[in-house]
Design a protein around this motif. Structure first.
Motif: not given
Ligand SMILES: Cc1cc2nc3c(=O)[nH]c(=O)nc-3n(C[C@H](O)[C@H](O)[C@H](O)COP(=O)(O)OP(=O)(O)OC[C@H]3O[C@@H](n4cnc5c(N)ncnc54)[C@H](O)[C@@H]3O)c2cc1C
Ligand SMILES: Cc1cc2nc3c(=O)[nH]c(=O)nc-3n(C[C@H](O)[C@H](O)[C@H](O)COP(=O)(O)O)c2cc1C
Length: 615
Positions: A197-220
């Motif tokens: 989950s941290e890997i996903i959070q890290r990757a998606r947190g860096m991605s320009p695709g964040k359209l608003s204050k996005d939840k990068s980390k999956p709930d589960c």
């Protein structure tokens, strides 16, 4: 001293990225004409400073059932304040471009209400609002292009300082290319092992695709435990019932909720993309906005493997690139014929041909790059321009009460033939269909509330769910059946529809079991189960026809305080159902169609008319 050159503010609100693309295009086109433009998301703009702006272009999409994107909500609440008054924006000139889909009942609702509110607050419109429509043969760009041309000429008429050389004098596309907005920094290998989950959070947190204050980390994470085909041989569709269990942590949900699921891309296609672009899959990178280049933020970001970043954030195998991708490609093309073709695609004249080549054929980034072999784009540009890999939403078809610690989904596996006879498959649905429980794959998910609030058991229900629209109502009925074992529950009428009874009747045994004597959908419990098989007879029969056939009973239940819930295809079904109900209300009350429509609006305002529709 002469007047200062004018600057435009482009304020956007986007749910899935189109309004951001449109805003960036408007900004680029303004700058090419010599007018500086800043492009800002509505949730990053201080709404109270709006009166200080002279020229604002709003670019807003509509989502849900006429809802505003998440990034627009706080801004809109601010604008609605009574104390702002009718002169608050009297210095401001504005233009609104909306993105919507005329298949929805509340077509471009957000743009329309924003336009009205700005005018009520004293702002002056530069031009009539533009309404982009997904149904247009060229998508929203079909309206955006001519709308922008009018915008430039109107702005020039208002004040020539916007375009010192005139609205038609442009810096040629192949002479300038902006800098990419992101930088990639390469690092030495990092030794620390991270949780998935941290890997996903890290990757998606860096991605320009964040359209608003996005939840990068999956709930589960969910693990599939069942993959069953519901449709029978001979059906034109492949609809599946999936069951999942929670991996480690369990998330509480209610019936009517939606789960978003991040699909995986075909690994060999990801490898092919990395090779085509000459990237090192094993390198460790951080991706940071260029504007933070000299800030401490760059140093605090932890790196991630390049291949993982591509897999988790960049849709290289399924989504079609945007028009700007072709423009940037044209800059990097070294073969003259490729450059020419790409420049044509990026131009206004080439718009329809680009649409036919790209969007209509659903060409992926990888396919486009393979068609133009001389192009070698720097990774920074790819990070910015490759469409973001998006999670897909699904209405949950289980009930936490009836199916504890499980999540069920009912999914139509998407596949179609393009005009050039290429078979295309939906990324997420076909990936899920290919999985087996034995593979034990952890699927990252996010839970959220959809448009169907969980009904209290005392609330009578009229449910309309043709096709996979039956998904949430399977959860509703399973839940109510459990509740009925210990206390009284209100009646439920359920309208289901599909093409053919023999092949497409999803969950037939389940509905028929509950429609039997004493069951949740039985007549003696005040409910009912009504089926419309559209293609089993020469004349098409749909759910709205069945609703009309049951006019009296529907009306009686509405008078008993029933709530209407509609789910499924967004194209025509929700408005056909609404029209059928309008007819019933008008007949039963003796009022006009307008009165009936108002009656249903009151129902909607009271939270008793809920629609979840998808295309
Ligand atoms: C709130 C919500 C709830 C949903 N609930 C459900 C549900 O319960 N069950 C369910 O099955 N789906 C549901 N969906 C839809 C789901 O989110 C996905 O859109 C769907 O499964 C397709 O995803 P995919 O990744 O397989 O396809 P994608 O890769 O996203 O491709 C889908 C896209 O392909 C294109 N396309 C598809 N068919 C054609 C065609 N015939 N011709 C041309 N282009 C075409 C369209 O652009 C379409 O948007 C829901 C959507 C929302 C927003
Ligand atoms: C779940 C969903 C709901 C939508 N609801 C509406 C709607 O109520 N009215 C409308 O005009 N368009 C609606 N649309 C269409 C979008 O507005 C359109 O696709 C737009 O281009 C999206 O822009 P965005 O990516 O900036 O959010 C909806 C699209 C989706 C996916």
């Amino acid at each position: 001293m002469g007047e200062k050159p004018r600057k435009l503010l482009v304020l956007y609100a986007s749910q899935t990225g189109n309004a951001l693309d449109a805003a960036e295009r408007i900004g680029r086109e303004a700058e090419r004409r010599g007018c500086a433009a800043s492009i800002v998301s509505a949730d990053e703009f201080e709404a109270s400073s709006l009166p200080d702006e002279e020229g604002v272009v709003f670019v807003v999409s509509t989502t849900g059932q006429g809802d505003s994107p998440d990034s627009f909500k706080a801004f809109w609440r601010f604008l609605l304040q009574r104390n702002l008054g009718k002169y608050w924006l009297q210095q401001v000139r504005y233009a609104v471009f909306g993105l919507g889909d005329s298949g929805y009942q509340k077509y471009n609702f957000v743009a329309k209400k924003l336009d009205k509110r700005l005018s009520d607050l004293g702002a002056t419109t530069i031009i009539e609002k533009g309404l982009g429509d997904d149904q247009h043969p060229s998508g929203y760009e079909g309206t955006l292009d001519p709308w922008m041309l009018s915008l430039w000429s109107k702005l020039y008429q208002i004040n020539p300082k916007y375009f010192p050389k005139g609205p038609d004098v442009m810096i040629p596309q192949d002479e300038v290319i902006d800098q990419p907005k992101y930088m990639t920094l390469y690092h030495k290998r990092e030794p620390k092992l991270l949780a998935e989950s941290e890997i996903i959070q890290r990757a998606r947190g860096m991605s320009p695709g964040k359209l608003s204050k996005d939840k990068s980390k999956p709930d589960c994470f969910l693990k599939m435990t069942r993959n069953e085909v519901l449709t029978k041989a001979g059906s034109a569709k492949d609809v599946r019932h999936f069951e999942f269990q929670f991996v480690s942590s369990t998330i509480g949900y209610e019936v009517g909720d939606v789960v978003e699921l991040l699909p995986s891309q075909n690994p060999s296609s990801v490898d092919a993309f990395i090779e085509r672009c000459g990237l090192d899959p094993e390198s460790f990178i951080t991706v940071v906005p260029r504007e933070t280049e000299n800030s401490g933020e760059v140093l605090t970001q932890a790196p991630i493997r390049l291949k993982t970043f591509v897999e988790l954030t960049m849709d290289v195998t399924s989504a079609s690139p945007r028009r700007y991708f072709f423009e940037v490609m044209s800059f990097y093309a070294t073969a003259e014929h490729e450059k020419e073709r790409l420049q044509y695609f990026a131009s206004s004249e080439g718009r329809d041909d680009l649409y036919n080549y790209n969007q209509k054929e659903r060409r992926s980034v990888l396919e486009v790059l393979e068609d133009f072999p001389s192009v070698q784009i720097p990774f920074e540009w790819l990070v910015q321009l490759v469409p973001t890999l998006k999670p897909r939403a699904f209405s949950i078809s289980s009930s936490p009460l009836a199916h504890p610690a499980q999540v069920h989904l009912t999914i139509s596996i998407v596949s179609w033939i393009t005009p050039y006879k290429r078979t295309r498959k939906g990324l997420c649905s076909s990936w899920l269909a290919s999985l087996t429980p034995e593979q034990e794959i952890n699927i990252p998910v996010w839970f959220h509330k959809g448009s169907l609030p969980a009904p209290p058991q005392s609330l009578p229900l009229i449910l309309v769910g043709p096709g996979t629209g039956c998904a949430p109502f399977r959860g509703f009925i399973a839940e109510r059946a459990v509740q009925a074992q210990s206390s009284p529950v209100a009646p439920v009428m359920f309208f289901f529809g599909c093409r053919n009874e023999g092949t497409d009747f999803l969950y037939r045994d389940f509905w028929e079991f509950h429609a039997r004597e004493g069951g949740m959908l039985s007549e003696e419990k005040g409910g009912g189960f009504y089926r419309a098989f559209s293609r089993d007879q020469p004349k098409k029969v749909y759910v709205q026809h069945k609703i009309r056939e049951m006019s009296k009973k529907v009306w009686d239940l509405l008078c008993d305080g029933a709530a209407v819930y509609v789910a499924g295809s967004s194209t025509k079904m929700p408005s056909d159902v609404m029209s059928a109900l309008e007819e019933i209300v008008s007949e039963e009350t003796g009022g006009s169609k307008e009165d009936a429509s108002r009656w249903l609006k009151v129902l909607e305002k009271a939270g008793r008319y809920n629609v979840e529709a998808w295309s």
